[in-house]
Design an enzyme around this catalytic site. Structure first.
Site, PDB file in Angstrom:
ATOM      1  N   GLY A   9      46.983  40.510  44.105  1.00  0.00           N
ATOM      2  CA  GLY A   9      46.823  39.238  44.803  1.00  0.00           C
ATOM      3  C   GLY A   9      48.005  38.328  44.555  1.00  0.00           C
ATOM      4  O   GLY A   9      47.871  37.107  44.451  1.00  0.00           O
ATOM      5  N   ALA A  10      49.203  38.922  44.470  1.00  0.00           N
ATOM      6  CA  ALA A  10      50.389  38.176  44.049  1.00  0.00           C
ATOM      7  C   ALA A  10      51.291  37.766  45.199  1.00  0.00           C
ATOM      8  O   ALA A  10      52.396  37.282  44.974  1.00  0.00           O
ATOM      9  CB  ALA A  10      51.193  39.006  43.047  1.00  0.00           C
ATOM     10  N   GLY A  13      49.370  32.072  46.519  1.00  0.00           N
ATOM     11  CA  GLY A  13      48.505  31.359  45.599  1.00  0.00           C
ATOM     12  C   GLY A  13      48.891  31.478  44.142  1.00  0.00           C
ATOM     13  O   GLY A  13      50.059  31.538  43.782  1.00  0.00           O
ATOM     14  N   GLY A  15      48.560  33.932  42.114  1.00  0.00           N
ATOM     15  CA  GLY A  15      49.219  35.187  41.767  1.00  0.00           C
ATOM     16  C   GLY A  15      50.716  35.097  41.925  1.00  0.00           C
ATOM     17  O   GLY A  15      51.487  35.510  41.050  1.00  0.00           O
ATOM     18  N   SER A 130      35.473  32.913  38.279  1.00  0.00           N
ATOM     19  CA  SER A 130      35.249  31.598  38.888  1.00  0.00           C
ATOM     20  C   SER A 130      33.960  31.002  38.357  1.00  0.00           C
ATOM     21  O   SER A 130      33.010  31.727  38.029  1.00  0.00           O
ATOM     22  CB  SER A 130      35.168  31.725  40.406  1.00  0.00           C
ATOM     23  OG  SER A 130      34.765  30.504  41.004  1.00  0.00           O
ATOM     24  N   TYR A 156      29.804  35.846  46.874  1.00  0.00           N
ATOM     25  CA  TYR A 156      31.006  35.529  46.100  1.00  0.00           C
ATOM     26  C   TYR A 156      30.659  35.222  44.647  1.00  0.00           C
ATOM     27  O   TYR A 156      31.313  35.713  43.720  1.00  0.00           O
ATOM     28  CB  TYR A 156      31.738  34.347  46.730  1.00  0.00           C
ATOM     29  CG  TYR A 156      32.996  33.946  45.996  1.00  0.00           C
ATOM     30  CD1 TYR A 156      34.105  34.793  45.973  1.00  0.00           C
ATOM     31  CD2 TYR A 156      33.067  32.736  45.312  1.00  0.00           C
ATOM     32  CE1 TYR A 156      35.266  34.430  45.288  1.00  0.00           C
ATOM     33  CE2 TYR A 156      34.213  32.373  44.632  1.00  0.00           C
ATOM     34  CZ  TYR A 156      35.307  33.226  44.617  1.00  0.00           C
ATOM     35  OH  TYR A 156      36.444  32.869  43.936  1.00  0.00           O
TER      36      TYR A 156
END
Length: 272
Positions: A9-10, A13, A15, A130, A156
Site C-alpha cells: 500500500g505504498a 497515503g 505508505g 484501525s 471494515y
C-alpha cells in the site's frame, strides 16, 4: 542499522509517506502497490525497487511473494499497510468478500509465504490496523465473509480487528524464531482512503470537513516509521496494538481473545 523494509500500500497515503522518510533515513525500501504507474513513480522518486500486486487476486499475492523471496533472502521489516473500506458487498475472483480479503486474507497469505525471509531477518511485521476495530467490529468467526447483515463499516471494522488478532497470533507462533509482530492505528488520515465506498466515511475523508477532521499522510506515517525503525521489546511491546505510540487502553474485547486469534489463523490458512 540499515534495514530492508517492504511496505505494501505504498503508492499513496501513509505508505508512500513512510517510504520517503525511511528511505531518507538510509534504509533499503521495497515499494509494493496496486497501481503500476503510481507505485513506479514513488519508487523512482526514492530510488527503490517496486512490485505491483492487486490484493483482490490471491494469485497476484502468491506471485509477489515468489518475487520477494527470490530477491530478498532476509527481510528486516514487513509493513502490511494495504487495505481500505469498500462499498456494496462484492466477491473477489477468489470467491471471498472483498473487504475481508484485501485487508486481512491477502496480508495473511503474503506474510506466511514470506516466512523464510522474515525468520532469516528476525523481522518486525507491522499491521496497519484501525480504531474501527473497536467502533465497528462485530466479529463472528463463523461469518468471516460478512455474508449476514453486511454493512461497509462493519466489514471494515471486522477486518481491522482481524489485523490485531493476526498480530497477536503471529507473535505467539513465531516469537521463538525471532519474529516480532505489532499493529497500530495511524489516525484519521486525509488520503485516498474511502474512495471506493458509499459509506459516510467517504464524506469524512473527502468532503468539506476533511481539513478539520483528518491529519496529513506524513503525520499518519509517524507510527509506521517509529515501529519500523524501533527495537522490539524496547521501542514497542511485541504483539501489541498501538495508538499514538502507546499501547491502546480501549480496545474491542475480542482483540484480546487468544482462542479467537488461533481460530482466525486456522480458518484463514484453510481459505488460502
Amino acid at each position: 542499522m540499515t534495514k530492508t523494509i517492504i511496505i505494501t500500500g505504498a503508492s499513496d497515503g501513509i505508505g508512500a509517506a513512510a517510504a520517503r522518510r525511511l528511505s531518507a533515513d538510509g534504509h533499503r525500501i521495497v515499494v509494493v502497490g496496486r497501481s503500476d504507474s503510481k507505485t513506479a513513480d514513488i519508487a523512482k522518486e526514492i530510488g527503490a525497487k517496486h512490485y505491483v500486486a492487486d490484493f483482490a487476486d490471491l494469485s497476484q499475492v502468491r506471485g509477489l511473494a515468489d518475487d520477494l523471496l527470490a530477491a530478498y533472502p532476509s527481510i528486516d521489516v514487513l509493513a502490511n499497510n494495504a487495505g481500505g473500506i469498500m462499498g456494496a458487498r462484492t466477491l473477489t475472483v477468489d470467491g471471498h468478500e472483498m473487504t475481508f480479503q484485501v485487508n486481512h486474507l491477502a496480508p495473511f497469505l503474503l506474510t506466511t509465504l514470506l516466512m523464510p525471509s522474515l525468520v532469516a531477518g528476525k523481522a518486525t511485521v507491522i499491521q496497519t490496523a484501525s480504531l474501527a476495530a473497536r467502533i465497528y467490529g462485530k466479529f463472528d468467526i463463523d461469518d468471516l465473509q460478512n455474508a449476514h447483515d453486511y454493512a461497509p463499516q462493519t466489514a471494515y471494522g471486522n477486518a481491522k480487528l482481524a489485523n490485531i488478532l493476526f498480530t497477536r497470533e503471529l507473535q505467539r507462533r513465531y516469537a521463538d524464531q525471532g519474529l516480532s509482530a505489532v499493529s497500530f492505528h495511524p489516525g484519521v488520515v486525509g488520503t485516498s482512503f474511502a474512495n471506493d465506498t458509499t459509506h459516510v466515511m467517504r464524506f469524512l475523508y473527502h468532503g468539506p470537513l476533511k481539513r478539520m477532521l483528518t491529519i496529513t499522510a506524513d503525520k499518519g506515517a509517524d507510527q509506521l516509521v517509529w515501529l519500523a525503525e524501533g527495537i522490539p521489546g524496547t521501542t514497542f511491546e511485541p504483539g501489541g496494538y498501538y495508538e499514538s505510540k502507546k499501547l491502546a487502553k480501549k480496545v474491542n474485547p475480542d482483540a484480546n481473545d487468544a482462542i479467537l486469534a488461533r481460530l482466525l489463523w486456522e480458518r484463514s490458512a484453510a481459505l488460502v
